[in-house]
Enzyme design. Structure first.
Site, mmCIF file in Angstrom:
data_model
loop_
_atom_site.group_PDB
_atom_site.id
_atom_site.type_symbol
_atom_site.label_atom_id
_atom_site.label_comp_id
_atom_site.label_asym_id
_atom_site.label_seq_id
_atom_site.Cartn_x
_atom_site.Cartn_y
_atom_site.Cartn_z
ATOM 1 N N GLU A 128 0.598 -1.722 -0.026
ATOM 2 C CA GLU A 128 0.122 0.008 0.289
ATOM 3 C C GLU A 128 0.700 1.494 -0.010
ATOM 4 O OE1 GLU A 128 -3.145 -0.436 3.358
ATOM 5 O OE2 GLU A 128 -3.723 -2.250 2.552
ATOM 6 N N HIS A 245 -9.207 8.952 2.552
ATOM 7 C CA HIS A 245 -8.889 8.429 2.249
ATOM 8 C C HIS A 245 -9.107 8.774 -0.072
ATOM 9 C CE1 HIS A 245 -8.033 4.119 -0.183
ATOM 10 N NE2 HIS A 245 -8.246 4.293 1.488
ATOM 11 N N ARG A 291 -0.890 8.671 1.165
ATOM 12 C CA ARG A 291 -2.437 8.821 1.275
ATOM 13 C C ARG A 291 -2.942 9.876 1.035
ATOM 14 N NH1 ARG A 291 -5.182 4.895 4.951
ATOM 15 N NH2 ARG A 291 -4.981 3.117 3.763
ATOM 16 N N HIS A 352 -12.133 9.215 6.573
ATOM 17 C CA HIS A 352 -11.655 7.831 6.614
ATOM 18 C C HIS A 352 -11.005 7.653 8.106
ATOM 19 C CE1 HIS A 352 -10.951 4.065 5.608
ATOM 20 N NE2 HIS A 352 -9.214 4.039 5.922
ATOM 21 N N ARG A 387 -1.598 9.111 8.825
ATOM 22 C CA ARG A 387 -1.407 7.856 9.221
ATOM 23 C C ARG A 387 -1.080 6.939 7.284
ATOM 24 N NH1 ARG A 387 -4.762 3.652 8.706
ATOM 25 N NH2 ARG A 387 -6.039 4.621 7.353
HETATM 26 C C1 SIN Z 1 -7.481 0.897 2.698
HETATM 27 O O1 SIN Z 1 -7.824 -0.778 2.389
HETATM 28 O O2 SIN Z 1 -7.481 1.180 1.897
HETATM 29 C C2 SIN Z 1 -8.224 1.195 3.847
HETATM 30 C C3 SIN Z 1 -6.742 0.644 4.617
HETATM 31 C C4 SIN Z 1 -6.474 1.650 5.695
HETATM 32 O O3 SIN Z 1 -7.523 2.543 6.021
HETATM 33 O O4 SIN Z 1 -5.792 1.575 6.472
#
Ligand code: SIN
Length: 535
Positions: A128, A245, A291, A352, A387
């Site tokens: 990610e 998000h 993010r 988010h 975060r």
């Molecule tokens: C996601 O699956 O993108 C959310 C994961 C997160 O908020 O850490």
């Protein structure tokens, strides 16, 4: 300003049934479940949630849990990625606890039969944004939260020392002179009051996305715990840092369903409505930047192109991989007529996660005697100004367990709440109030003034509006959950707006149009408590 003890003082305590567990845990997401399980090894525990136990942000988590368990990875690398994403505001010691104890907490989950996805016999890792390697473990493809909740709830239900109570809304913490004695709650089905006098209380009530018009969060995320702890005298920290998000489903009428960051981790591209991959214009890391950077880039692109959304393109990803990794996302999109193997997913950022929260030490202790906070409601210092993806479930596990163990020691020594010590007040008249209209107005205000880009004059206006609402939206108006929730939403929004106003710089998720640069003088936390709002 509303006296935080005003509502408590109206309750005739003598007539309210009382329960006396050693430890009271409020909230049924990953942090609450971890806290309850740890505390129950040494104490009797009461675990309370305002809805049913499945309703929490945890249950809807898709991507997974970040843990340095892959060959070639290390807690040190995880620590460094977390510090970089946090833009100078992470507490290094708290992050060290997170990344080091996180590995053993995930192994413990595996011992509890948590079925993480595997490749052959080995755990599978996805990537990610902001992570330097594939580090995120997941379950049922994109249903990690659901599987974690099932695994942990099963254990909680079978634990002889844990008593579970659903559909009980905590109206306020019982507190007096810097000490917490438990909570006053209301049975949502019948409106009956219940007093829980606990040796120690752990607030694990999760997030606040529902204060905003557009959010990935379920309806329960109304910021209750921030307001409860604030009224009890705790300090809220970093409340200006609201994480958007980058990719949530954008279709008129549809909820802002999360399209996991793992989709980009597996190779999906972001395209503007002219079909161009635009992320590299804004950052070298492209779609896998942290993010805050991706959300801000999308908003810049929307402004530049005068459009409402961008598209997420998975068409080049292998069909088998999509079936295996994203069955839930595939199904939800199909329900709205989108075949993600052949068509774009329209997306844009929405609220988010709250990076700040109730200030705690690394055991979840809030500074109010016998009161702990864990999970999204807490500010342990691990997230800083932004975060790192998938660090939140890990935080819930690690600090939930720590707070559970710490509180069990304290909880053994039970204290009775001294109700007579609370002064009584006389109240003004109540006025007719359309709660839904208040909620709509608040969500419109936060979306407009507390969004990805903030501006001083607008924040000042927002502060004035909230102050005027606070004068007549007062707790004695309410007999049901919705009313108490709006009170909490207003209190929490008030603190977020003040925090956003006082941070006169741009950093991580907090971007000020009137202060666009990062100011090294601001490399510290903003802390707010009831004192700062006294008139
Ligand atoms: C996601 O699956 O993108 C959310 C994961 C997160 O908020 O850490």
């Amino acid at each position: 300003m509303v006296n935080p003890e005003r509502f408590l003082s109206t309750i005739e305590f003598g007539s309210v049934p009382t329960l006396e567990p050693g430890v009271l845990v409020i909230g049924g997401g990953i942090a609450g479940l971890a806290a309850a399980l740890a505390a129950a090894e040494h104490s009797d525990v009461m675990l309370v949630t305002k809805d049913v136990f499945q309703e929490s942000n945890t249950y809807y988590a898709q991507g997974g849990i970040a843990a340095a368990m892959a060959v070639g990875d290390s807690p040190e690398d995880h620590l460094n990625d977390t510090l970089v994403a946090g833009a100078g505001l992470c507490d290094r010691e708290a992050v060290r606890v997170l990344v080091e104890e996180g590995v053993s907490c995930c192994r413990e989950l595996i011992d509890w039969d948590m079925p993480f996805d595997k490749v052959g016999d080995e755990i599978a890792f996805t990537r990610e944004g902001g992570h330097g390697c594939r580090r995120v473990i997941h379950a049922d493809g994109d249903a990690t939260g659901k599987v974690i909740v099932a695994t942990m709830l099963d254990r909680v239900r079978n634990h002889p020392n844990i008593r579970m109570l659903d559909k009980h809304f905590v109206i306020d913490l019982l507190h007096f002179e810097g000490e917490c004695y438990g909570a006053l709650m209301m049975d949502s089905a019948y409106g009956r009051m219940l007093k829980v006098e606990a040796g120690a209380t752990i607030v694990a009530t999760g997030g606040l996305g529902r204060i905003f018009r557009e959010t990935t969060n379920p309806e329960v995320a109304t910021g209750d715990g921030f307001a409860l702890c604030f009224r009890a005298g705790a300090t809220l920290r970093d409340m200006e840092f609201v994480q958007f998000h980058p990719t949530t489903l954008y279709l008129p009428g549809a909820p802002r369903f999360l399209i996991s960051e793992a989709v980009r981790g597996e190779g999906a591209h972001l395209l503007n409505l002219s079909g161009e991959r635009f992320m590299k214009k804004y950052t070298e890391q492209g779609e896998l930047a942290p993010r805050d950077v991706v959300s801000q880039s999308i908003f810049k692109e929307l402004n530049a192109t005068g459009t409402t959304h961008v598209n997420l393109d998975l068409r080049h990803i292998d069909d088998g991989l999509i079936d295996e990794r994203f069955p839930n996302i595939k199904e939800i999109c199909a329900n709205y007529g989108i075949d993600i193997k052949t068509e774009y997913i329209p997306v844009r950022p929405s609220v988010h996660y709250m990076m700040g929260g109730v200030k705690t030490d690394t055991n979840g202790f809030t500074g109010i005697e016998r009161l702990y906070a864990v999970g999204e409601v807490a500010s342990t210092g691990v997230h800083g100004a932004n975060r790192l993806a998938s660090n939140s479930l890990l935080e819930g596990l690690v600090f939930g367990k720590r707070a559970g163990l710490a509180s069990a020691n304290v909880g053994a020594d039970h204290h009775k709440f001294p109700p007579r010590s609370i002064a009584r007040h006389t109240f003004g008249k109540t006025v007719p109030l359309d709660i839904e209209d208040v909620v709509r107005s608040l969500k419109a205000l936060t979306w407009r003034d507390l969004g990805v880009y903030r501006d001083g004059p607008k924040l000042q206006e927002a502060e004035k509006s909230i102050a005027s609402w606070e004068r007549y939206i007062i707790p004695e108006q309410f007999q049901a959950r919705g009313g108490f929730e709006i009170q909490n939403m207003i209190t929490t929004a008030k603190v977020m707006v003040r925090a956003a106003l006082i941070r006169t710089e741009s950093r991580g998720a907090h971007q000020r149009i009137d202060y666009p640069d990062t100011d090294p003088q601001w490399e510290h936390h903003a802390e707010l408590s009831v004192r700062e709002f006294m008139e």
